[in-house]
Every structure is written in structure tokens, then in C-alpha cells.
Write a protein that holds these residues in place. Structure first.
Motif, PDB file in Angstrom:
ATOM      1  N   LEU A   1     -10.868  -4.391  -7.148  1.00 48.33           N
ATOM      2  CA  LEU A   1     -10.511  -4.510  -5.781  1.00 48.33           C
ATOM      3  C   LEU A   1     -11.239  -4.235  -4.559  1.00 48.33           C
ATOM      4  O   LEU A   1     -11.879  -4.849  -3.987  1.00 48.33           O
ATOM      5  N   LEU A   2     -11.916  -2.825  -4.947  1.00 47.65           N
ATOM      6  CA  LEU A   2     -12.968  -2.208  -4.003  1.00 47.65           C
ATOM      7  C   LEU A   2     -14.233  -3.169  -3.884  1.00 47.65           C
ATOM      8  O   LEU A   2     -14.493  -3.503  -2.841  1.00 47.65           O
TER       9      LEU A   2
ATOM     10  N   SER B   1      -4.976  -7.262  -3.834  1.00 48.28           N
ATOM     11  CA  SER B   1      -6.124  -8.398  -4.272  1.00 48.28           C
ATOM     12  C   SER B   1      -5.771  -9.597  -3.928  1.00 48.28           C
ATOM     13  O   SER B   1      -6.529 -10.337  -3.343  1.00 48.28           O
TER      14      SER B   1
ATOM     15  N   VAL C   1      -1.894  -3.236  -7.321  1.00 47.56           N
ATOM     16  CA  VAL C   1      -3.301  -3.357  -7.117  1.00 47.56           C
ATOM     17  C   VAL C   1      -3.614  -5.000  -7.007  1.00 47.56           C
ATOM     18  O   VAL C   1      -4.285  -5.462  -6.444  1.00 47.56           O
TER      19      VAL C   1
ATOM     20  N   CYS D   1     -10.056   5.449  -4.002  1.00 48.12           N
ATOM     21  CA  CYS D   1     -10.887   5.730  -5.100  1.00 48.12           C
ATOM     22  C   CYS D   1     -11.224   7.170  -4.946  1.00 48.12           C
ATOM     23  O   CYS D   1     -11.573   7.741  -5.944  1.00 48.12           O
TER      24      CYS D   1
ATOM     25  N   LEU E   1      -8.376  -1.159  -9.683  1.00 48.40           N
ATOM     26  CA  LEU E   1      -8.608  -0.316  -8.395  1.00 48.40           C
ATOM     27  C   LEU E   1     -10.245  -0.698  -7.982  1.00 48.40           C
ATOM     28  O   LEU E   1     -10.630  -1.013  -6.681  1.00 48.40           O
TER      29      LEU E   1
ATOM     30  N   SER F   1      -5.111  -9.739  -0.124  1.00 48.32           N
ATOM     31  CA  SER F   1      -6.566  -9.470   0.742  1.00 48.32           C
ATOM     32  C   SER F   1      -7.389 -10.943   1.055  1.00 48.32           C
ATOM     33  O   SER F   1      -8.066 -10.945   1.732  1.00 48.32           O
TER      34      SER F   1
ATOM     35  N   GLN G   1       0.975  -1.051  -0.065  1.00 45.17           N
ATOM     36  CA  GLN G   1       0.041   0.231  -0.023  1.00 45.17           C
ATOM     37  C   GLN G   1       0.900   1.298  -0.184  1.00 45.17           C
ATOM     38  O   GLN G   1       0.537   2.188  -0.720  1.00 45.17           O
TER      39      GLN G   1
ATOM     40  N   SER H   1      -8.963   2.142   3.492  1.00 40.03           N
ATOM     41  CA  SER H   1      -7.734   2.878   2.655  1.00 40.03           C
ATOM     42  C   SER H   1      -8.149   2.814   1.275  1.00 40.03           C
ATOM     43  O   SER H   1      -7.977   3.650   0.500  1.00 40.03           O
ATOM     44  N   THR H   2      -8.776   1.466   0.730  1.00 41.76           N
ATOM     45  CA  THR H   2      -9.189   1.381  -0.786  1.00 41.76           C
ATOM     46  C   THR H   2     -10.045   2.319  -1.454  1.00 41.76           C
ATOM     47  O   THR H   2      -9.944   3.103  -2.256  1.00 41.76           O
TER      48      THR H   2
END
Length: 1327
Positions: free
Chosen positions: A1033-1034, A992, A988, A1016, A1030, A995, A965, A1011-1012
């Protein structure tokens, strides 16, 4: 007393009037005494009772009373047990015949007496109960009976009696007899239901052994009706017993106590007997079978080990077999899919925290079947193979398997296939009778299924061998029979089969001899695959039959031996036999050195592992390799190049083929030589003095090939450095086209030469011992390699062939060592020599790119080329070492230092390291999912950051997530000009991947989501690829944290704000929740949002289906609705809220000026699906209002209002916008590019044929249709929110009409005529 008896007997044959007169003189006591004495003596009881009945006419009040007295006295007399069985049977038989002549009052009195006797427990299993059905039948036939102050019909009176009887307490010992008795009583459906409920309630009060006979009687009773109720009750009882037994077992384990109210073996035997009774009843009554399967189809989510066992037993009945397996297949796949959906959604987890584990229940059934359930085991075998056949891996493109191993099964189909394997394996271990059948079927499938992958059957066979090798030896003839087909099977199947059977070869001489015979024949097979199979088999034998003095397997590669087989293969006799056996095999393998390149390649790859497992064969192997190498070696020291390439190829017609993989031969020779030297070096310091002579002899024996080989390798190195590309006929002017034989020949030469350079680089690096001169030579070798690689890349890049480099011949262990030395070795004594290698950027990039290639190969196939490539433990260790170095290199050397790499349009070193790290993490998750924490914990940390201080997987993972990060924040803080999109995308992807290791309920996970979201919201780069990564991932994180519906709404508002409204006159309020959504990225974001909408709709559909299923089960069980009118079910509430937010979000999107094409089409499809889901919800409420008379929740009314007032009108506007937009786009193209008529016609045709618009309109109209139905059912006018639909076949646009009229007034008649001819065309195009 005898006088009365004789008198009664004499009068019985005479006049009835005299008999009646005599009986009237006897008192009640005298009469009963006569009957009792006659019954006890067993003589003339029939005549006595007949006489009394004859002299007691039913029409006479006194006679009627006498008859009642007779019945009331005989019934307890028969139950007393004082009479002989035959006498009691005669009495009851006579009384039965005369029951219909009793008066209504007498019948009522008798029935009441029976009920009272049953209530008080006086009637056990007495003979008199046989009379009760006759009494009740006669009673039901009576027209009127006095009851209290009024009158009741006989039928109603009987109903009251049965109601009273079923409401009272029964003696547990008489339940079976009462159930048997009720079979002869005519019962209405309502009475039968009441009775069945009573009997099922009594189950809990009975002894376990009494359950099977009672079930049998209940099943006979079910011929009258209530079949489902009986079956559900029986299954429910055993389900409860199983759960109770499991809980007691769990409590016993936790408290170290033996707490068992029901012994397990007793329960299982009772279950087994009950299953037999049910199956027997189903064989006789097919209606019962149909009801059973129908019931389980409706409530397949409520299966339990008992009902599964019952299903499998029913499958033995041929007419039900297919239905049973279809039910089980559907239930298993649905269960795995539900589990997957629940695991991937926080919303579903919260609503349904506990999921039913059907797979565990099936395995429990297998365990339970050990208690003599022979009728279940056959069904288990069928189920196991059915699952493996149906859900096994399917052949992918070009016959390649696309699915991974069973150990890491992810998808529902893979899990179902693995479950089938587990069922068969457990069944094989537990049941002797089915072992032969399982083994035969597995081997048959290995032999016959050559067109599709058989990995799952190979895994099962290997597990069977490991779990029960001695049992398997009893069926060794079946295995021997399979060996005969080896040369015809695909190579992958042969490798798996031989690897699986290997433990048996050590204990069965006959099996080993049979295999060797087959392999020898295969060696001369006309098929290439047959010869490859022979090499595979011989190499496997060499690896596993050790010669005395070989190293322990801990120093060698993978341990294939089986823990259950303890065989002394190291004894003097066995070792001598093994040595002769191994040398004989080596002689056979030498024949391969004159065969095709593929066969030789297998041999060279295999020798590496053989030597590590069986080091005593070193001399023979090295001599073989050396003599083969000498064939291509130029003895003249001045000749260049040092190795002959001409003999390495062969021509057939105008085609050129590789004959000798020379680079692999050199690689194998070098790797074997280096390994032997390293072993000797490590063993020598510890050698005892007494062994000195032996060591000297060994050195003398090996010195011949050792010194000669070293001399050859040194000469080859020296001369390869001197050789130019022209010496190999390879220079910039050489042709590398695949279409010409010269080009193919040059390509083969280039790959061979590059491979030789790589082998020499590895050899010289290890031999250099950090010598500056040797490293300079090594760099010279690399420059030659690099130059050729560049030419090859340049030439092949021009053609259509992919410019993917050939697979590197460096071993994975060496790559790991090389990276560590280049990047982490800081010892001063080596610095000067290493600085030579470190100064070459190309060499550093090459080292990391080879590492990346090796990691990629490991991810794809589970192993790598070269020594130790098939040893999972060693490859994992190399992976850990490489990860540590790559992580250190990426975090400690900033990418900004490497601008030079970017100028050359190549990946910088940092990017290569990052890409390699991503591949490492994905490989670890796929191949070693349980060892991710171990991999991360081996990575070195910088001095600033001491690293995680816990062994917790989440904490370790989150520590490295923070590192990446930080790197991403650094990237984003540089500004858009210096932003490296590829690096950001890789970061990213890594975030992913990592996570997935975090626990969704942990604070670290929440922190990552936060944080994600922050990135964004604050990042405004116009980079579509980065945005896509991104946002993916979110969404992936957010769905595990909470429902993403509100997030989608904000994104839709941003998209609307950026792209503008479909109505150009409307100015959209400027909103920016997420800076990442801008003009350039809005379309990409819209597509991602729509894919997420699809997933939310999946969840909503699943929840509605769950509720509908519950409703069906409740209705089937005739249960009342569980929710009060004013209280909404939490699932219904969640569905309504989700759909409400989605409708608001789609309302934003549907007003957005999206570009015509893919994005608009996707939106139309999602709108159509949304209305379909709304229709499903409306149908659910229709069902609810019909069966439970529930009031519609206020939230649902608001949802309908939202859809009708806001979304539907906008949908029609959007359809108009899409159609007009696409047509105008066609017109613009016509004006600008002047395309021909054919293109315009094709585009118009495409527009007409698009299905999205008609599908959406149909979905809206279906929704409104069912809303009308719901309005009628619920008495709520839901249609007040619906506006009149736009007619799709005829629309008048006022503005267009006004313009047309003005033009009409100005133009002449000719133009009017022209307009009339054009108008229908325009209309058709809009359709």
C-alpha cells in the motif's frame, strides 16, 4: 523597318562576314525593333534570330555584346504575354541551343538579370524561366569569372546566385514555377537542401489550393535527394494546419463564434489530394517509400492525423503493407504503455506533463476521411481488424477468457483492441462503401474463431446494430447466413450474437422467421451445445416480443430495445401475433423438460426473466412449472421426504448423472410465484372500478395453479422440517467420495436437498410477514440445511476435493432484504419475531457468507444467478443496499463481542462483513468504475459522524477511508497478543482499493500517504503477511506522490541493521526508520523493496529511451543540441539522481547477510539489471559526446564514482558470501541429516547452474567496457574510480591459505596427498 528585316533575311543565307558587317551598322534600338516586329508578326522570327546569332560570333567582343543584347531583349519579350505561345516557345528554344556559346561574362550577366527579375517579381510563370536552368548549367561549366575584385569558378558563382535567390523574397504566385524550373538545374546536396528549405518556408504564404501542385513538384525534385526533408516538411505543414484548425474550433465553441481562417472542408480536400500525390510518387520511387517509413519509425511519437492517413494510404501498396501495420502497431502499443507508465508515476508526470494521444489522432483520421478520402478508408478497415485480431482476448486455461469487457479496458493490449473496435464502428457509420466488408468480416470471425474468445467482436456487432439498425437491414442476408451456424457455435457466442441482433428482429419479419427455423432445428441437435443455443434463442424471443397487457419494461428487467427503432409492437395486430408466436415458442420449450440437466437449468433460469418482461405469459409458464414439479411431489401428506429424489438422477454404466435440477425447478417456481403475487398486490389498490370484473376473471383463471402451488409449497415446508437426513439417505455415515458411484449419488442428493432448503427459507421468510411461528419454522429449515452443509464440508474436506460450498439458490434481491432486516430493522412490532433469527449466530454468518458469494460471482462474471441477476441496474442497487448494511454492521458492532466465532476457528461476523466490503469495492471498480461515488454515498453513517457534505468523489471516498483507517488504528493499538492479522490485512486491502479513487494531487491523498508512512514507522508487529500488505500500500501510494527512491534507501538501511553484515566482524549501526522492519519481516521487506527497485529501473530505462529517441530525431533533422554546456537537462538530472539513490540503497542491501536462496538470487538479478541500466546511460552519453560534443555533467561523474568506489567491490564480496554460504549450507545439511551423495551432488549442480552470478559479472564488465569508451570520447578519466575486478576463476583467501599451511606442516604425507586430491573438487564446486 521592313527593309532591315528583309536585308537581314537575305544576308542570313549568304556570307557571314557581310552579315556581320551589316549588323555592326545597326544600333541596339534598331536591332531590338527588328526582333520585336518579327516576333509580333510571328513570321520569320526564327530566321531573324538565327541571322543575328550567325552574324555575332561569340569570340568577337562586339558579337558577344550583340548576343547578350539579343538574350536580354528576348527574355522579357517572351514574358510580356504579347507573343503567341508558339512564337515564344520557338524563341526560347533557339536561345537555349546557343546558350553554351555565350561568354562567361554574358552568362553571369544573364543569370544576374534572372535573379533580379525573380526578386522583383517580374518573372511569374513566364516561358523564359525554361531558359534559366540552361544558363546556370552553362555558367557552372565556366572555368573562371570575375567577381568583385577577384575571380570565382563558374560552379562557385552558380552557388552564390542560388544562395542569393533562396535568401530573397519570392512572389507566392511564382513558387510553383520556380520549383519546376529547379528540377532541370544541376544542384549539389547543400544547394538542394537550401532550396527545399526555402520552398517549405513558402508553404505558409501560399493559398491552400496551391499546396498540392507544389508538393507534386517538390516530390519530383526530391528525385535529386532530400527526400526525408521534403516529406517531413509536408507532414509538418499539415500538422500545424490541423492544430490551428482545432484551436480555432475550440475557441469558436467557447466563445459561440465562428472563427475560421481555413475552412475545414477545404483543408481536408487539400490534404486528401496531397496524400494522393505522395502515394503516387512512392509507387514510382521506392527509395522515397523506404525513406518515408524509416523516418516514421524513428519519430513514431510525432505521428499526427495527416501522417497516419498517409501511412494507411501507403499500406495499399502491397510491398509496404506489412511494414506500415507493424509501425502503427508498435506506435499504438508503445503510446498506451507510455501513458500507463506516466499515469502511475509522479516523477514521469512532472517531467512529461503532456502525453501524445495517438488513439485520439487515429479516431480524428477516421473523422477526417469523410471528406472524400476513399484511399484511406480501406487502410482504416485493415487497421481496425488488425488491432482487434492481434490484441483481442486470448483463451485462458481450459478455454476460459481471462480478460474483462472492452468497456473497462485497462492494459495497453486491451486498449489497443478497443481502439480497433472504435475505428471500425466510426468507419461503419461514416462510409457506405465499406459497411458490407466490415459486417462480413465481423460475422466471419464470429463463426470461424470458435477456439478463442470473440467478446470484442460481439461488442462491435452490438454497437453497429444500435448505431445503424436500418443500414444493417440492407445486409440482413449476411446475418441470416450466420444464423445457419448457430448450433455449431459456442454458447457464449450464440448468447452475445442473439442479444446483439435482437433489435433487428422486431422490424424484420424475414430475419425473425429465419432465426425461428434455425432454432427449431437446433432443438433437435445431437450436440448438447446446439440444444442450449436453441433454448437461449427462444428465451430471448419470449423476453422481447411482448403480449398486450404486459408490464412496461421499467418494471421489468434490462432494456435491450434500441432507441433508434420506433416500432409499434403494442398495437392490436402485433400483440395478437406476438401472443400466438410466444405460445408457440413455449410449446417448443416444453420439449426441453425431458432433456439433460444443463438444458433444463437454462430454461428455469430463463423463465424468471421472461415472466418479468412478458407478464401475460404467466399462466402458461406457471402451468408448465407446476406440472413439472408435480412429477417429483409426493401426494401422500404423511410420506417423508415430500419430494422424490430418485427420478432426479440417471445412471450410465457405473457413472451417475444429475437428470433434473430439482432445487432450481423449485427455485424458479417459487420466484415466479412470489413475483406475480407482489405485482398483483402493488397493482390491485390502483385498479379502477371498471376493471374489477376483469381482475375477478383473472383471479379465477389463475386461482387453479395459484392455490394448488401454495398448498404444495406449504406441505413441502412442513414435511421438510419433519424430515431427517436419514430420510434422504444422507447422514454422517454416508459416503461422499467422488470416486464411487454411491458417493457421487449422495453428493448430488446433498446439493439438491440443500438447494431445496434454501428455496424454502426464502419462500417462508417472504410469506411469514414477521410471524414468530413462521420464523421458528424457518430457523428449523436452516438448522437442517446447516447440519447437512457441515457434514458435506467435513467429508469433502478430508478428500482432495475443495470444500467450497455449492452456489446458493437465494436470490440477490432477497439476500439484500434479509441483511437489511436482520441488522437494520428496528421497528418494535417486528423485534420479537426477528430476535429468533438474530439469536442464531450460524444463521447470521450464513446470511453474510451468501452475500459474499453473490458479490464474488458478480465480480467474476458480471451477473448473478436467480431473478434480476442479469440486470446491471438492479444488481447495482442490491449491491448499494448490502454495502450500507455491511458497513453499518462492521462499524457499529465491535469484533471483540464475537470471541465465540474465533473459538470455533471460523471467521467472525465482523470479518465476513469486512471481506464482503472488500469484494464490493473491487467489484464496483471493475464492473461500475464510474459509479463508485454513488455506491459510497448510499452507505449509512453513524450518529457521531454526519458523513461527507460534498458530492466530490475524492471527498466521499476519503471520508470512508478515514473510517477504515480508524478501524486499523484500533487494531494496531490492541497490542500484538490481541492483534487480528486477517482483519488488519482486509483493512489494508480496502484502503488500497479505495485509494485508487483519490486524486493524487489532492490534500486527502497526501494525508493518506502521511498516515500510511506513520503506521509503518510506528508499528513493530512481527507479522509478515500484514507487513507485505502495508508496504505494498505504501509503495502504491508513494509512487503517485513522489519518487520512492529515498524511501527505499531508508528501508534498505533498516534491513541491513536488522539482519547484520555479511562480514561477521563488522558491527552495523543500529537504525530504525521503520519499526515495521524487524528480524521476522526483514526478508519479506527486502523482496518487496527489490520489486520496487525493479519498477524504478523501469522508469529510468523509459526516461533514457525517451532521451535517446529525442537525440536520434535531432540527429536526423541535423539540429544542434538544445542544452548549453553548463546546464544539465532536467530528464538527465532526474535519471542521475534516481540512480544515485538506488545505488546507495543497493549498497546497503548488498552488505546485508541475506539468507541464501530466493532473496539473494533476486538481489543479484536486480544488481545485474542496475548495471545494465547504467550501461544504457553510458551509451547515451557516448552518443551525446559524439554528435553534440557536450561536456559530461558533474552529477554523472559522481554517479560513476559511487558505482565504482562503493557498489562494485561490495558486489564481488556479496558473490563470495553467497557462494560460500550456499556451500556451507550444503555441508551443514550433510553433517546434520546425513543425506545421501545424490542430494549433495544435485545441490552442487544447482549452484553451478545458477545464472544470476555470471550475469551480474558480465553486466559489471560491460559497464566498465563502455566507461572506457566514454572516457576516450569525453576526455574525462572515468576509470580512475574503478577498482580492478576480482578474478572469478582463481581466488586466494589469505586466512584460508594460512590455516591450510599450518595444517600442512602438522599432517603427514598421506594427509597431504588426500588434500591434493580434494582441492580441485572444492574449486569446481565454487564455480
Amino acid at each position: 523597318m521592313k527593309a532591315e528585316m528583309d536585308r537581314l533575311a537575305s544576308l542570313s543565307d549568304g556570307d557571314a562576314a557581310a552579315l556581320q558587317k551589316y549588323l555592326s551598322t545597326l544600333t541596339s534600338d534598331q536591332l531590338t525593333a527588328v526582333v520585336t516586329n518579327s516576333a509580333l508578326k510571328g513570321k520569320n522570327i526564327g530566321a531573324t534570330i538565327k541571322g543575328i546569332l550567325k552574324g555575332s560570333p561569340s569570340g568577337d567582343p562586339e558579337g558577344s555584346e550583340r548576343r547578350l543584347l539579343l538574350y536580354q531583349h528576348c527574355i522579357p519579350l517572351c514574358d510580356s504575354g504579347d507573343l503567341q505561345t508558339e512564337v515564344a516557345a520557338d524563341i526560347i528554344g533557339l536561345l537555349m541551343l546557343e546558350t553554351h556559346h555565350l561568354s562567361g561574362a554574358s552568362l553571369a550577366q544573364l543569370a544576374s538579370n534572372f535573379v533580379e527579375a525573380i526578386k522583383s517579381g517580374k518573372v511569374g510563370g513566364g516561358k523564359s524561366l525554361e531558359l534559366f536552368p540552361t544558363v546556370l548549367t552553362a555558367l557552372a561549366a565556366c572555368e573562371a569569372l570575375s567577381y568583385g575584385k577577384g575571380q570565382l569558378s563558374g560552379e562557385e558563382y552558380k552557388k552564390q546566385l542560388i544562395n542569393s535567390l533562396c535568401s530573397s523574397r519570392w512572389d507566392p504566385h511564382s513558387v510553383i514555377h520556380l520549383t519546376t524550373m529547379f528540377r532541370d538545374v544541376p544542384l549539389s546536396l547543400e544547394e538542394l537542401q537550401f532550396l527545399v528549405e526555402k520552398v517549405l518556408r513558402m508553404f505558409l504564404k501560399l493559398e491552400l489550393q496551391e499546396i498540392p501542385p507544389l508538393v507534386y513538384q517538390l516530390l519530383l525534385l526530391s528525385a535529386k535527394g532530400c527526400k526525408k526533408q521534403v516529406l517531413d516538411g509536408v507532414i509538418g505543414y499539415f500538422k500545424e494546419q490541423d492544430l490551428q484548425q482545432k484551436e480555432e474550433q475550440k475557441d469558436g465553441e467557447s466563445m459561440d463564434l465562428e472563427v475560421q481562417s481555413i475552412p475545414q472542408d477545404q483543408l481536408r480536400h487539400v490534404e486528401g489530394t496531397t496524400i494522393l500525390h505522395v502515394v503516387f510518387a512512392i509507387r514510382l520511387d521506392h527509395e522515397l517509400g523506404r525513406e518515408f517509413l524509416k523516418s516514421l519509425k524513428i519519430s513514431c511519437g510525432d505521428l499526427c492525423p495527416f501522417s497516419i492517413a498517409l501511412l494507411l494510404s501507403v499500406a495499399r501498396i502491397q510491398r509496404y503493407e506489412e511494414q506500415v501495420f507493424d509501425i502503427l502497431k508498435g506506435a499504438i502499443v508503445k503510446n498506451f504503455k507510455d501513458e500507463q507508465l506516466q499515469q502511475g508515476s509522479k516523477l514521469l508526470k512532472d517531467l512529461f506533463p503532456e502525453s501524445c494521444r495517438l488513439a485520439q489522432m487515429i479516431l480524428d483520421t477516421v473523422k477526417n476521411s469523410v471528406f472524400g478520402w476513399d484511399h484511406v478508408t480501406q487502410g482504416l478497415v485493415q487497421l481496425g481488424f488488425f488491432l482487434m485480431d492481434t490484441f483481442g482476448p486470448k483463451p485462458g486455461p481450459f478455454g476460459k477468457t481471462v480478460e474483462g469487457s472492452a468497456a473497462t479496458a485497462k492494459s495497453p493490449t486491451q486498449q489497443a483492441c478497443r481502439l480497433g473496435g472504435q475505428v471500425l464502428l466510426e468507419g461503419f457509420k461514416m462510409h457506405e462503401p465499406i459497411r458490407g466488408e466490415i459486417l462480413e468480416q465481423v460475422l466471419n470471425r464470429l463463426v470461424t474463431k470458435t477456439a478463442s474468445p470473440v467478446n470484442h467482436y460481439l461488442d462491435l456487432f452490438a454497437d453497429i446494430v444500435v448505431s445503424a439498425p436500418m443500414i444493417l437491414l440492407e445486409s440482413s442476408s449476411k446475418v441470416t447466413e450466420t444464423f445457419d451456424y448457430l448450433s455449431y457455435l459456442p454458447l457464449a457466442t450464440v448468447q452475445g450474437l442473439l442479444k446483439a441482433v435482437q433489435p433487428l428482429l422486431k422490424v424484420s419479419m424475414s430475419l425473425k422467421d429465419a432465426l425461428i427455423l434455425v432454432l427449431r432445428k437446433a432443438m433437435f441437435s445431437s450436440q448438447l451445445d446446439g440444444r442450449k443455443s436453441a433454448v437461449t434463442g427462444f428465451l430471448l424471443l419470449l423476453k422481447n416480443f411482448k403480449v398486450l397487457g404486459s408490464l412496461a419494461s421499467s418494471q421489468a428487467s434490462q432494456a435491450n430495445s434500441c432507441s433508434q427503432i420506433q416500432v409499434d409492437v403494442h398495437s392490436r395486430y402485433n400483440s395478437a401475433a406476438n401472443e400466438a408466436f410466444c405460445l408457440e415458442i413455449l410449446n417448443s420449450l416444453r420439449r426441453c423438460l425431458s432433456q439433460q440437466a444443463d438444458v433444463r437449468l437454462m430454461l428455469y433460469e430463463g423463465f424468471n426473466d421472461v415472466l418479468r418482461r412478458n407478464s401475460q405469459l404467466a399462466s402458461s409458464i406457471m402451468q408448465t412449472l407446476l406440472s413439472q414439479l408435480k412429477r417429483y411431489y409426493e401426494l401422500e401428506q404423511d410420506l417423508l421426504p415430500p419430494l422424490k429424489l430418485e427420478p432426479c438422477i440417471t445412471a450410465q454404466g457405473d457413472q451417475v448423472f444429475l437428470q433434473e435440477p430439482l432445487a432450481h425447478l423449485l427455485s424458479c417456481t417459487v420466484h415466479c410465484s412470489l413475483w406475480l403475487q407482489s405485482v398483483r398486490l402493488s397493482a390491485n389498490p390502483n385498479a379502477d372500478e371498471s376493471d374489477d370484473d376483469d381482475d375477478d376473471e383473472q383471479d379465477e383463471e389463475e386461482g387453479g395453479y395459484k392455490s394448488e402451488l401454495n398448498a404444495i409449497l406449504e406441505s413441502v415446508t412442513r414435511r421438510m422440517i419433519k424430515s431427517e437426513l436419514e430420510d434422504f439417505e444422507l447422514d454422517k455415515s454416508a459416503e461422499f467420495s467422488v470416486t464411487s458411484s454411491v458417493g457421487v449419488k449422495n453428493s448430488i442428493y446433498a446439493v439438491l436437498v440443500m438447494g431445496m432448503y434454501e428455496v424454502l427459507i426464502e419462500y417462508n421468510f417472504i410469506k411469514a410477514n414477521y410471524s414468530k411461528r413462521r420464523f421458528e419454522e424457518l430457523l428449523e429449515l436452516f438448522h437442517r440445511y446447516h447440519k447437512l452443509a457441515e457434514i458435506l464440508r467435513e467429508k469433502s474436506g478430508k478428500g482432495r476435493v475443495s470444500s467450497k460450498p455449492p452456489r446458493s439458490l437465494l436470490s440477490m434481491g432477497f439476500v439484500s432484504t434479509l441483511l437489511t432486516t436482520l441488522f437494520r430493522d428496528s421497528s418494535p412490532s417486528r423485534d420479537e419475531a426477528l430476535s429468533i433469527l438474530r439469536s442464531s449466530g450460524d444463521f447470521l454468518r450464513y446470511s453474510v457468507s451468501v452475500a459474499l458469494q453473490k458479490i464474488q460471482q458478480l465480480e467474476d462474471t458480471g451477473h448473478t444467478d436467480g431473478p434480476d441477476g442479469h440486470n446491471p441496474d438492479k444488481t447495482f442497487r442490491f449491491l448499494c443496499d448490502m454495502t450500507s448494511v455491511l458497513m453499518w454492521r462492521y462499524t457499529n458492532v465491535p469484533a471483540a463481542v464475537e470471541d465465540g466465532g474465533r473459538k470455533e476457528k471460523r471467521s467472525s461476523l465482523s470479518l465476513l462483513c469486512l471481506e464482503a466490503l472488500l469484494r464490493v469495492f473491487t467489484t464496483c471498480l471493475q464492473r461500475h468504475p464510474d459509479r463508485m461515488a454513488q455506491l459510497l454515498s448510499t452507505m449509512d453513517i453513524t450518529a457521531d459522524d454526519p458523513g461527507p457534505d460534498s458530492d466530490n468523489v475524492t471527498e466521499i471516498t476519503f471520508f470512508y477511508i478515514r473510517q477504515f483507517q480508524r478501524a486499523l488504528f484500533t487494531q494496531l493499538s490492541r497490542g500484538e497478543d490481541e492483534f487480528n492479522t486477517k482483519e488488519a490485512q482486509l483493512l489494508v486491502s480496502i484502503l488500497s482499493t479505495l485509494s485508487r479513487q483519490l486524486e493524487p494531487s489532492s490534500p486527502q491523498f497526501v494525508q493518506m500517504v502521511t498516515s500510511t508512512v506513520k503506521i509503518c514507522k510506528e508499528t513493530g508487529f512481527e507479522d509478515t503477511a500484514f507487513t507485505k500488505g502495508l508496504l505494498s500500500l505504501l509503495f502504491g501510494l508513494h509512487v503517485l506522490y513522489k519518487s520512492p527512491a529515498s524511501l527505499l534507501l531508508e528501508l534498505c538501511q533498516d534491513i541491513h541493521s536488522q539482519l547484520g553484515d555479511i562480514d561477521e566482524d563488522v558491527e552495523v549501526e543500529k537504525q530504525s526508520h521503520f519499526a515495521i522492519v524487524n528480524m521476522k519481516t526483514a526478508t519479506t521487506t527486502a523482496l518487496l523493496v527489490l520489486s520496487q527497485v525493479d519498477k524504478v529501473l523501469d522508469e529510468v530505462d523509459w526516461l533514457i529511451a525517451k532521451k535517446k529517441n529525442q537525440l536520434a530525431v535531432e540527429k536526423h533533422n541535423a539540429a544542434e543540441g538544445s542544452q548549453a554546456d553548463g546546464q544539465q537537462d532536467p530528464v538527465e538530472k532526474a535519471v542521475t539522481l534516481q540512480l544515485g539513490t538506488l545505488l546507495t540503497a543497493l549498497n546497503e542491501l548488498v552488505q546485508t547477510a541475506l539468507l541464501p536462496g530466493g532473496c539473494s538470487d533476486t538481489l543479484l538479478r536486480e544488481l545485474s539489471r542496475t548495471y545494465t541500466t547504467l550501461t544504457t546511460l553510458v551509451k547515451y552519453y557516448i552518443q551525446l559526446c559524439t554528435s553534440h560534443h557536450r561536456v559530461l555533467p558533474a552529477r554523472f561523474e559522481k554517479l560513476v564514482k559511487l558505482s565504482g568506489t562503493y557498489l562494485t567491490p561490495q558486489c564481488y564480496s556479496f558473490i563470495t558470501y553467497v557462494q560460500s554460504g550456499e556451500i556451507s549450507a550444503v555441508d551443514d545439511k550433510k553433517k546434520k541429516k546425513k543425506r545421501d551423495e545424490a542430494n549433495i551432488a544435485a545441490t552442487a549442480k544447482l549452484l553451478r547452474e545458477t545464472k544470476s552470478i555470471p550475469n551480474l559479472i558480465f553486466s559489471i564488465e560491460q559497464y566498465e567496457k563502455f566507461l572506457i569508451t566514454l572516457s576516450k570520447k569525453s576526455k574525462v578519466n572515468l576509470m580512475q574510480y574503478m577498482k580492478l575486478s576480482t578474478s572469478r576463476d582463481f581466488r586466494i583467501n589469505p586466512a584460508t591459505l594460512e590455516t591450510a599451511l599450518q595444517e600442512d606442516g602438522q599432517e603427514d604425507a598421506a594427509s597431504q596427498e588426500q588434500e591434493e586430491t580434494q582441492q580441485p573438487q572444492k574449486k569446481r564446486r565454487k564455480q
